[in-house]
Design a protein around this motif. Structure first.
Motif, PDB file in Angstrom:
ATOM      1  N   LYS A 144       0.834  -1.202   0.000  1.00 19.33           N
ATOM      2  CA  LYS A 144       0.000   0.000   0.000  1.00 19.33           C
ATOM      3  C   LYS A 144       0.871   1.255   0.000  1.00 19.33           C
ATOM      4  O   LYS A 144       1.994   1.247   0.490  1.00 19.33           O
ATOM      5  N   ILE A 145       0.315   2.336  -0.531  1.00 22.21           N
ATOM      6  CA  ILE A 145       0.952   3.641  -0.395  1.00 22.21           C
ATOM      7  C   ILE A 145       0.496   4.250   0.925  1.00 22.21           C
ATOM      8  O   ILE A 145      -0.705   4.401   1.170  1.00 22.21           O
ATOM      9  N   VAL A 146       1.461   4.585   1.762  1.00 27.66           N
ATOM     10  CA  VAL A 146       1.117   5.169   3.062  1.00 27.66           C
ATOM     11  C   VAL A 146       1.230   6.686   3.058  1.00 27.66           C
ATOM     12  O   VAL A 146       0.634   7.353   3.914  1.00 27.66           O
ATOM     13  N   GLU A 147       2.009   7.218   2.101  1.00 27.91           N
ATOM     14  CA  GLU A 147       2.150   8.677   2.048  1.00 27.91           C
ATOM     15  C   GLU A 147       2.715   9.084   0.700  1.00 27.91           C
ATOM     16  O   GLU A 147       3.568   8.403   0.136  1.00 27.91           O
ATOM     17  N   VAL A 148       2.227  10.208   0.172  1.00 29.38           N
ATOM     18  CA  VAL A 148       2.797  10.849  -1.010  1.00 29.38           C
ATOM     19  C   VAL A 148       3.260  12.233  -0.589  1.00 29.38           C
ATOM     20  O   VAL A 148       2.517  12.981   0.052  1.00 29.38           O
ATOM     21  N   MET A 149       4.491  12.574  -0.947  1.00 32.90           N
ATOM     22  CA  MET A 149       5.029  13.877  -0.540  1.00 32.90           C
ATOM     23  C   MET A 149       5.972  14.399  -1.615  1.00 32.90           C
ATOM     24  O   MET A 149       6.456  13.641  -2.459  1.00 32.90           O
ATOM     25  N   ASP A 150       6.222  15.704  -1.575  1.00 32.81           N
ATOM     26  CA  ASP A 150       7.212  16.254  -2.492  1.00 32.81           C
ATOM     27  C   ASP A 150       8.603  16.069  -1.900  1.00 32.81           C
ATOM     28  O   ASP A 150       8.762  15.763  -0.720  1.00 32.81           O
ATOM     29  N   LYS A 193       4.244  12.974   7.321  1.00 25.93           N
ATOM     30  CA  LYS A 193       3.097  12.868   8.217  1.00 25.93           C
ATOM     31  C   LYS A 193       2.952  11.468   8.805  1.00 25.93           C
ATOM     32  O   LYS A 193       2.477  11.308   9.923  1.00 25.93           O
ATOM     33  N   HIS A 194       3.340  10.452   8.046  1.00 26.40           N
ATOM     34  CA  HIS A 194       3.086   9.078   8.468  1.00 26.40           C
ATOM     35  C   HIS A 194       4.255   8.529   9.292  1.00 26.40           C
ATOM     36  O   HIS A 194       5.429   8.782   8.991  1.00 26.40           O
ATOM     37  N   GLU A 195       3.936   7.766  10.318  1.00 27.18           N
ATOM     38  CA  GLU A 195       4.959   7.216  11.206  1.00 27.18           C
ATOM     39  C   GLU A 195       5.935   6.314  10.469  1.00 27.18           C
ATOM     40  O   GLU A 195       7.153   6.349  10.712  1.00 27.18           O
ATOM     41  N   TYR A 196       5.429   5.481   9.536  1.00 28.53           N
ATOM     42  CA  TYR A 196       6.322   4.585   8.799  1.00 28.53           C
ATOM     43  C   TYR A 196       7.333   5.378   7.983  1.00 28.53           C
ATOM     44  O   TYR A 196       8.512   5.017   7.903  1.00 28.53           O
ATOM     45  N   THR A 197       6.876   6.488   7.366  1.00 26.71           N
ATOM     46  CA  THR A 197       7.785   7.321   6.585  1.00 26.71           C
ATOM     47  C   THR A 197       8.869   7.911   7.474  1.00 26.71           C
ATOM     48  O   THR A 197      10.044   7.969   7.098  1.00 26.71           O
ATOM     49  N   ARG A 198       8.487   8.355   8.669  1.00 25.25           N
ATOM     50  CA  ARG A 198       9.486   8.892   9.602  1.00 25.25           C
ATOM     51  C   ARG A 198      10.511   7.830   9.976  1.00 25.25           C
ATOM     52  O   ARG A 198      11.717   8.100  10.038  1.00 25.25           O
ATOM     53  N   GLU A 199      10.044   6.605  10.202  1.00 24.41           N
ATOM     54  CA  GLU A 199      10.964   5.521  10.544  1.00 24.41           C
ATOM     55  C   GLU A 199      11.912   5.225   9.381  1.00 24.41           C
ATOM     56  O   GLU A 199      13.102   4.951   9.579  1.00 24.41           O
TER      57      GLU A 199
END
Length: 270
Positions: free
Chosen positions: A236-242, A252-258
Protein backbone atom coordinates in the motif's frame (compact mmCIF):
# COMPACT_ATOMS: atom_id res chain seq x y z
CA UNK A 1 -1.54 8.14 -28.32
CA UNK A 2 -4.67 10.32 -28.23
CA UNK A 3 -5.05 12.50 -25.19
CA UNK A 4 -7.84 13.73 -22.99
CA UNK A 5 -7.96 17.09 -21.29
CA UNK A 6 -6.72 15.99 -17.86
CA UNK A 7 -4.64 18.17 -15.56
CA UNK A 8 -3.26 17.97 -12.07
CA UNK A 9 -1.80 20.46 -9.67
CA UNK A 10 1.72 19.21 -8.85
CA UNK A 11 2.70 19.29 -5.18
CA UNK A 12 5.95 21.14 -5.85
CA UNK A 13 4.50 24.63 -6.16
CA UNK A 14 4.45 24.98 -9.93
CA UNK A 15 2.33 27.94 -10.90
CA UNK A 16 0.61 26.37 -13.89
CA UNK A 17 -1.15 23.11 -14.40
CA UNK A 18 0.70 20.08 -15.75
CA UNK A 19 -0.67 17.47 -18.09
CA UNK A 20 -0.84 13.96 -16.67
CA UNK A 21 1.49 11.43 -18.29
CA UNK A 22 0.49 8.50 -16.08
CA UNK A 23 -2.60 8.04 -13.95
CA UNK A 24 -3.13 4.96 -11.79
CA UNK A 25 -6.34 4.49 -9.81
CA UNK A 26 -7.04 1.69 -7.32
CA UNK A 27 -4.44 -0.70 -8.73
CA UNK A 28 -4.41 -4.20 -7.25
CA UNK A 29 -1.91 -6.84 -8.36
CA UNK A 30 -2.09 -10.56 -7.60
CA UNK A 31 0.19 -13.60 -7.83
CA UNK A 32 -0.74 -17.27 -7.72
CA UNK A 33 -4.12 -18.98 -8.03
CA UNK A 34 -6.82 -20.37 -5.77
CA UNK A 35 -5.87 -20.68 -2.12
CA UNK A 36 -2.31 -19.62 -2.97
CA UNK A 37 -3.40 -16.32 -4.51
CA UNK A 38 -1.56 -13.40 -2.93
CA UNK A 39 -2.30 -9.70 -3.29
CA UNK A 40 1.03 -7.92 -3.70
CA UNK A 41 -0.30 -4.43 -4.45
CA UNK A 42 -3.36 -2.99 -2.74
CA UNK A 43 -5.40 -0.01 -3.94
CA UNK A 44 -2.47 2.04 -5.27
CA UNK A 45 -3.28 5.39 -6.88
CA UNK A 46 -0.71 7.86 -8.26
CA UNK A 47 -0.56 10.71 -10.77
CA UNK A 48 2.65 11.59 -12.59
CA UNK A 49 2.90 14.89 -14.45
CA UNK A 50 4.33 14.98 -17.96
CA UNK A 51 8.07 15.58 -17.74
CA UNK A 52 8.09 14.79 -14.03
CA UNK A 53 10.06 12.24 -12.08
CA UNK A 54 8.08 10.24 -9.53
CA UNK A 55 9.68 7.94 -6.97
CA UNK A 56 8.30 4.80 -5.35
CA UNK A 57 10.23 3.97 -2.20
CA UNK A 58 9.94 1.34 0.49
CA UNK A 59 11.53 -1.75 1.92
CA UNK A 60 12.03 -4.95 -0.08
CA UNK A 61 8.72 -6.69 -0.67
CA UNK A 62 6.67 -3.50 -0.33
CA UNK A 63 5.27 -3.91 -3.86
CA UNK A 64 7.01 -1.01 -5.55
CA UNK A 65 8.64 -3.02 -8.37
CA UNK A 66 5.37 -4.90 -8.92
CA UNK A 67 3.68 -1.59 -9.71
CA UNK A 68 6.22 -1.00 -12.48
CA UNK A 69 5.65 -4.48 -13.86
CA UNK A 70 1.91 -3.89 -14.04
CA UNK A 71 2.48 -0.62 -15.91
CA UNK A 72 4.91 -2.25 -18.33
CA UNK A 73 2.71 -5.29 -18.98
CA UNK A 74 5.06 -7.83 -17.43
CA UNK A 75 2.38 -8.62 -14.82
CA UNK A 76 -1.11 -9.29 -16.14
CA UNK A 77 -3.12 -10.36 -13.08
CA UNK A 78 -4.29 -6.94 -11.93
CA UNK A 79 -7.37 -4.78 -11.71
CA UNK A 80 -7.92 -1.05 -11.42
CA UNK A 81 -7.18 1.71 -13.92
CA UNK A 82 -3.93 2.54 -15.71
CA UNK A 83 -4.08 5.56 -18.03
CA UNK A 84 -1.07 6.56 -20.12
CA UNK A 85 -1.23 9.96 -21.79
CA UNK A 86 -4.98 9.96 -21.24
CA UNK A 87 -5.59 6.55 -22.82
CA UNK A 88 -6.91 3.59 -20.82
CA UNK A 89 -4.49 0.64 -20.91
CA UNK A 90 -5.77 -2.93 -21.10
CA UNK A 91 -4.02 -6.02 -19.80
CA UNK A 92 -3.22 -7.07 -23.36
CA UNK A 93 -0.82 -4.48 -24.77
CA UNK A 94 -0.46 -3.55 -28.41
CA UNK A 95 3.01 -3.63 -29.94
CA UNK A 96 2.88 0.16 -30.24
CA UNK A 97 2.84 0.40 -26.43
CA UNK A 98 6.57 -0.31 -26.48
CA UNK A 99 7.05 3.02 -28.22
CA UNK A 100 5.37 4.81 -25.33
CA UNK A 101 6.86 3.11 -22.26
CA UNK A 102 10.18 1.36 -21.75
CA UNK A 103 11.80 -0.10 -18.65
CA UNK A 104 15.37 -0.17 -17.32
CA UNK A 105 15.91 -3.14 -15.02
CA UNK A 106 17.95 -3.46 -11.85
CA UNK A 107 20.58 -5.95 -12.94
CA UNK A 108 22.51 -5.10 -16.13
CA UNK A 109 24.17 -8.51 -15.98
CA UNK A 110 20.82 -10.30 -16.33
CA UNK A 111 18.95 -7.87 -18.60
CA UNK A 112 21.31 -8.17 -21.60
CA UNK A 113 21.47 -11.37 -23.66
CA UNK A 114 25.02 -12.71 -23.21
CA UNK A 115 25.28 -13.99 -26.80
CA UNK A 116 23.93 -10.88 -28.50
CA UNK A 117 26.31 -8.13 -29.52
CA UNK A 118 25.51 -4.58 -28.45
CA UNK A 119 24.67 -3.87 -32.09
CA UNK A 120 22.04 -6.62 -32.16
CA UNK A 121 20.64 -5.60 -28.76
CA UNK A 122 20.08 -2.02 -29.94
CA UNK A 123 19.10 -2.60 -33.56
CA UNK A 124 16.63 -5.46 -33.07
CA UNK A 125 13.79 -3.33 -31.63
CA UNK A 126 14.29 -0.81 -34.42
CA UNK A 127 13.84 -3.52 -37.05
CA UNK A 128 10.76 -4.95 -35.31
CA UNK A 129 9.14 -1.51 -35.28
CA UNK A 130 10.29 -0.70 -38.83
CA UNK A 131 12.48 2.31 -38.05
CA UNK A 132 14.75 3.63 -40.78
CA UNK A 133 18.38 4.78 -40.53
CA UNK A 134 19.14 1.98 -38.09
CA UNK A 135 22.94 2.35 -38.26
CA UNK A 136 22.77 6.05 -37.49
CA UNK A 137 20.31 5.53 -34.66
CA UNK A 138 22.45 2.84 -33.00
CA UNK A 139 25.59 4.97 -33.24
CA UNK A 140 23.82 8.02 -31.85
CA UNK A 141 22.33 6.03 -28.97
CA UNK A 142 25.79 4.83 -27.92
CA UNK A 143 27.08 8.39 -28.05
CA UNK A 144 24.10 9.65 -26.05
CA UNK A 145 24.80 7.25 -23.16
CA UNK A 146 28.51 8.09 -23.08
CA UNK A 147 29.92 4.94 -24.64
CA UNK A 148 30.74 5.83 -28.22
CA UNK A 149 30.56 3.81 -31.41
CA UNK A 150 33.60 1.66 -30.56
CA UNK A 151 31.33 -0.38 -28.25
CA UNK A 152 28.89 -1.32 -30.98
CA UNK A 153 30.22 -4.79 -31.80
CA UNK A 154 31.27 -5.83 -28.32
CA UNK A 155 29.44 -8.36 -26.15
CA UNK A 156 28.12 -7.91 -22.58
CA UNK A 157 30.93 -9.96 -21.02
CA UNK A 158 33.41 -7.42 -22.40
CA UNK A 159 31.77 -4.55 -20.51
CA UNK A 160 31.81 -3.39 -16.91
CA UNK A 161 28.60 -3.19 -14.89
CA UNK A 162 28.27 0.54 -15.49
CA UNK A 163 28.85 0.10 -19.22
CA UNK A 164 26.22 -2.63 -19.37
CA UNK A 165 23.71 -0.39 -17.65
CA UNK A 166 24.46 2.36 -20.18
CA UNK A 167 23.66 -0.14 -22.93
CA UNK A 168 20.43 -1.06 -21.14
CA UNK A 169 19.50 2.63 -20.99
CA UNK A 170 20.33 3.03 -24.69
CA UNK A 171 18.11 0.03 -25.51
CA UNK A 172 15.23 1.59 -23.56
CA UNK A 173 15.63 4.80 -25.57
CA UNK A 174 15.79 3.21 -29.04
CA UNK A 175 12.03 3.38 -29.69
CA UNK A 176 11.85 7.00 -28.49
CA UNK A 177 9.46 6.40 -25.55
CA UNK A 178 7.88 9.21 -23.54
CA UNK A 179 7.98 7.38 -20.19
CA UNK A 180 10.85 5.42 -18.63
CA UNK A 181 10.27 2.98 -15.79
CA UNK A 182 13.45 2.69 -13.71
CA UNK A 183 13.62 -0.31 -11.39
CA UNK A 184 16.54 0.21 -8.98
CA UNK A 185 18.76 1.27 -11.91
CA UNK A 186 21.94 1.69 -9.84
CA UNK A 187 21.59 -0.76 -6.93
CA UNK A 188 23.60 -3.52 -8.66
CA UNK A 189 26.46 -1.17 -9.53
CA UNK A 190 29.62 -0.17 -7.71
CA UNK A 191 29.24 2.99 -5.65
CA UNK A 192 31.88 4.65 -7.83
CA UNK A 193 29.65 4.48 -10.93
CA UNK A 194 26.22 4.95 -9.37
CA UNK A 195 26.43 8.74 -9.47
CA UNK A 196 27.54 8.66 -13.12
CA UNK A 197 24.47 6.64 -14.12
CA UNK A 198 22.11 8.87 -12.11
CA UNK A 199 23.58 11.99 -13.69
CA UNK A 200 23.24 10.40 -17.12
CA UNK A 201 19.57 9.62 -16.46
CA UNK A 202 18.98 13.19 -15.25
CA UNK A 203 20.55 14.61 -18.41
CA UNK A 204 18.55 12.30 -20.66
CA UNK A 205 15.30 13.25 -18.94
CA UNK A 206 16.05 16.94 -19.42
CA UNK A 207 17.24 16.66 -23.02
CA UNK A 208 14.43 14.38 -24.20
CA UNK A 209 11.70 15.78 -21.94
CA UNK A 210 10.90 12.31 -20.60
CA UNK A 211 8.73 11.26 -17.68
CA UNK A 212 10.32 8.95 -15.10
CA UNK A 213 8.86 6.54 -12.57
CA UNK A 214 11.72 5.43 -10.36
CA UNK A 215 11.69 2.55 -7.89
CA UNK A 216 14.38 2.44 -5.23
CA UNK A 217 15.01 1.74 -1.56
CA UNK A 218 17.69 4.45 -1.49
CA UNK A 219 16.26 7.76 -0.29
CA UNK A 220 19.38 9.63 -1.43
CA UNK A 221 18.61 8.52 -4.99
CA UNK A 222 15.03 9.81 -4.94
CA UNK A 223 16.20 13.08 -3.35
CA UNK A 224 18.53 13.53 -6.33
CA UNK A 225 16.20 12.30 -9.07
CA UNK A 226 12.55 12.88 -8.14
CA UNK A 227 10.03 15.68 -7.73
CA UNK A 228 7.48 13.63 -5.80
CA UNK A 229 7.68 10.41 -3.79
CA UNK A 230 5.19 7.73 -2.78
CA UNK A 231 6.15 5.62 0.23
CA UNK A 232 4.96 2.00 0.08
CA UNK A 233 4.58 -0.58 2.84
CA UNK A 234 2.99 -4.04 2.56
CA UNK A 235 1.63 -3.32 -0.90
CA UNK A 236 0.00 0.00 0.00
CA UNK A 237 0.95 3.64 -0.40
CA UNK A 238 1.12 5.17 3.06
CA UNK A 239 2.15 8.68 2.05
CA UNK A 240 2.80 10.85 -1.01
CA UNK A 241 5.03 13.88 -0.54
CA UNK A 242 7.21 16.25 -2.49
CA UNK A 243 10.96 15.92 -2.32
CA UNK A 244 11.37 19.02 -0.14
CA UNK A 245 9.21 17.45 2.57
CA UNK A 246 11.45 14.40 2.51
CA UNK A 247 14.64 16.46 2.59
CA UNK A 248 13.43 18.33 5.64
CA UNK A 249 12.29 15.08 7.32
CA UNK A 250 8.76 16.38 7.88
CA UNK A 251 6.52 13.50 6.71
CA UNK A 252 3.10 12.87 8.22
CA UNK A 253 3.09 9.08 8.47
CA UNK A 254 4.96 7.22 11.21
CA UNK A 255 6.32 4.58 8.80
CA UNK A 256 7.79 7.32 6.59
CA UNK A 257 9.49 8.89 9.60
CA UNK A 258 10.96 5.52 10.54
CA UNK A 259 12.18 5.03 6.97
CA UNK A 260 13.87 8.43 6.97
CA UNK A 261 15.47 7.81 10.35
CA UNK A 262 16.75 4.41 9.21
CA UNK A 263 18.33 6.02 6.15
CA UNK A 264 20.32 8.35 8.42
CA UNK A 265 22.01 5.43 10.15
CA UNK A 266 22.31 4.43 13.78
CA UNK A 267 20.95 6.91 16.33
CA UNK A 268 22.18 6.34 19.92
CA UNK A 269 19.06 7.79 21.53
CA UNK A 270 16.96 5.05 19.89
Amino acid sequence: MPTRDKTIEPNHNNVGKAKIALQIDSLNVYFGEGHDRFQAVKDVSISVAEGGSFGLVGESGSGKSTVLRAISGLVTDWDGVIDVDGEHINKKREMSYCRTIQMVFQDPYASLHPRHSIDRTLSEPLRLHKFDNIDDRVNQALIDVGLGTSFRFRYPHQLSGGQRQRVAIARALMLEPVILLLDEPTSALDVSVQAEILNLLSDIRKNRKLTYILVTHDLAVVAHMCDEIAVMSHGKIVEVMDVETMRHSTPKHEYTRELLEASEGYRPEL
